[in-house]
Design an enzyme around this catalytic site. Sequence first.
Site, PDB file in Angstrom:
ATOM      1  N   ASP A 149       0.918  -1.179  -0.244  1.00 37.89           N
ATOM      2  CA  ASP A 149      -0.020   0.471   0.246  1.00 37.89           C
ATOM      3  C   ASP A 149       0.943   1.414   0.112  1.00 37.89           C
ATOM      4  O   ASP A 149       1.965   1.372   0.586  1.00 37.89           O
ATOM      5  CB  ASP A 149      -1.165  -0.021   1.097  1.00 37.89           C
ATOM      6  CG  ASP A 149      -1.830  -0.997   1.266  1.00 37.89           C
ATOM      7  OD1 ASP A 149      -1.612  -2.006   0.546  1.00 37.89           O
ATOM      8  OD2 ASP A 149      -3.001  -1.138   2.219  1.00 37.89           O
ATOM      9  N   HIS A 202       4.362  -7.664   0.380  1.00 39.77           N
ATOM     10  CA  HIS A 202       3.962  -8.938  -0.456  1.00 39.77           C
ATOM     11  C   HIS A 202       4.110  -8.780  -2.038  1.00 39.77           C
ATOM     12  O   HIS A 202       5.218  -8.280  -2.079  1.00 39.77           O
ATOM     13  CB  HIS A 202       2.677  -8.463  -0.748  1.00 39.77           C
ATOM     14  CG  HIS A 202       1.180  -8.572   0.896  1.00 39.77           C
ATOM     15  ND1 HIS A 202       0.808  -9.993   1.201  1.00 39.77           N
ATOM     16  CD2 HIS A 202       1.781  -7.670   1.495  1.00 39.77           C
ATOM     17  CE1 HIS A 202       0.786  -9.302   2.445  1.00 39.77           C
ATOM     18  NE2 HIS A 202       0.852  -8.528   3.023  1.00 39.77           N
ATOM     19  N   SER A 248       8.706   3.475   4.865  1.00 41.52           N
ATOM     20  CA  SER A 248       9.975   3.376   4.243  1.00 41.52           C
ATOM     21  C   SER A 248       9.027   3.880   2.316  1.00 41.52           C
ATOM     22  O   SER A 248       8.246   3.676   2.312  1.00 41.52           O
ATOM     23  CB  SER A 248      10.567   2.610   4.500  1.00 41.52           C
ATOM     24  OG  SER A 248      11.693   2.334   4.163  1.00 41.52           O
TER      25      SER A 248
END
Length: 287
Positions: free
Chosen positions: A86, A143, A250
């Site tokens: 995200d 992911h 980050s």
Amino acid sequence: MKTKLQYYLPKMLITKFFGWLAEKKAGIITYWIILFFIKIYKINLKEIKTKDIKSYNTFNDFFSRRIKIDCRRIDYDPSIIICPADGIITNFGYIENTEKLQLKNHNYTLKSLLAQNETMIDIFQHGIFFTTYLSPKNYHRIHMPCDGSLIKMIYVPGQLFSVNLKFYKNISNIFSKNERVICLFKTNFGYMIQILVGSIISGTISTSWYGKINYKRDGIIKLWKYNINSNNKPIFLKKGDEMGFFTLGSTVITLFSKKNILIKENLSNYKEVRVGDVLAYGIQNVK
């Protein structure tokens, strides 16, 4: 002024302090800090797997929270490459050669980004890249964009400049300067790298197979091999599987080794994305 200040701040000391603080079990204080964080960053509580805020013993427990499986749609079509995190796509494109890789308005060399690793430089010099910035409000687990077998992992020590969108334009080669973990995978599209870039206040970089990578921060480059000739257990991850996480915001840089990948037509810089969103379409069985 704020950008110049970063060069003089004791970034490692600040990061260690906040990392220590975020791991403290402070009971009701932790509870109120989490509630404040939720309010400030407008965290979507509906998608959180564990909704009981009091069940999080530390701030980091909440920050690295998991979400419900059905909150992110994964398209398992084998030709589709998905977004690993995200956040915001800050840059993407094709790598013309070893000397030209533009990330966040700065030209990088693969040599500097990949810590002088000549083998990886040769593999990715005509590849493709995507950069995803994760702000504090985002879900912070990373992911897999596609199925992949882990080949090697490299920890590269470095600086801890903020990668906040307000600062990155004024610090040249920030991703080559900052601490990072490079994970090389073999996929049906050729080789892929996920680079997890550290930042000021980011307490740790962790992977699903190893745990915390940078807990020592002793300034030494470290290499782990996961091929059949190594002592480490082979690691295979499917598309959508969790491969790592940050504690505090980050950046993730995703590289593919071949130009036989078509970037999604309407993908644009500074576009908000979520895990599972389509980034590109690829041709499989690349040798």
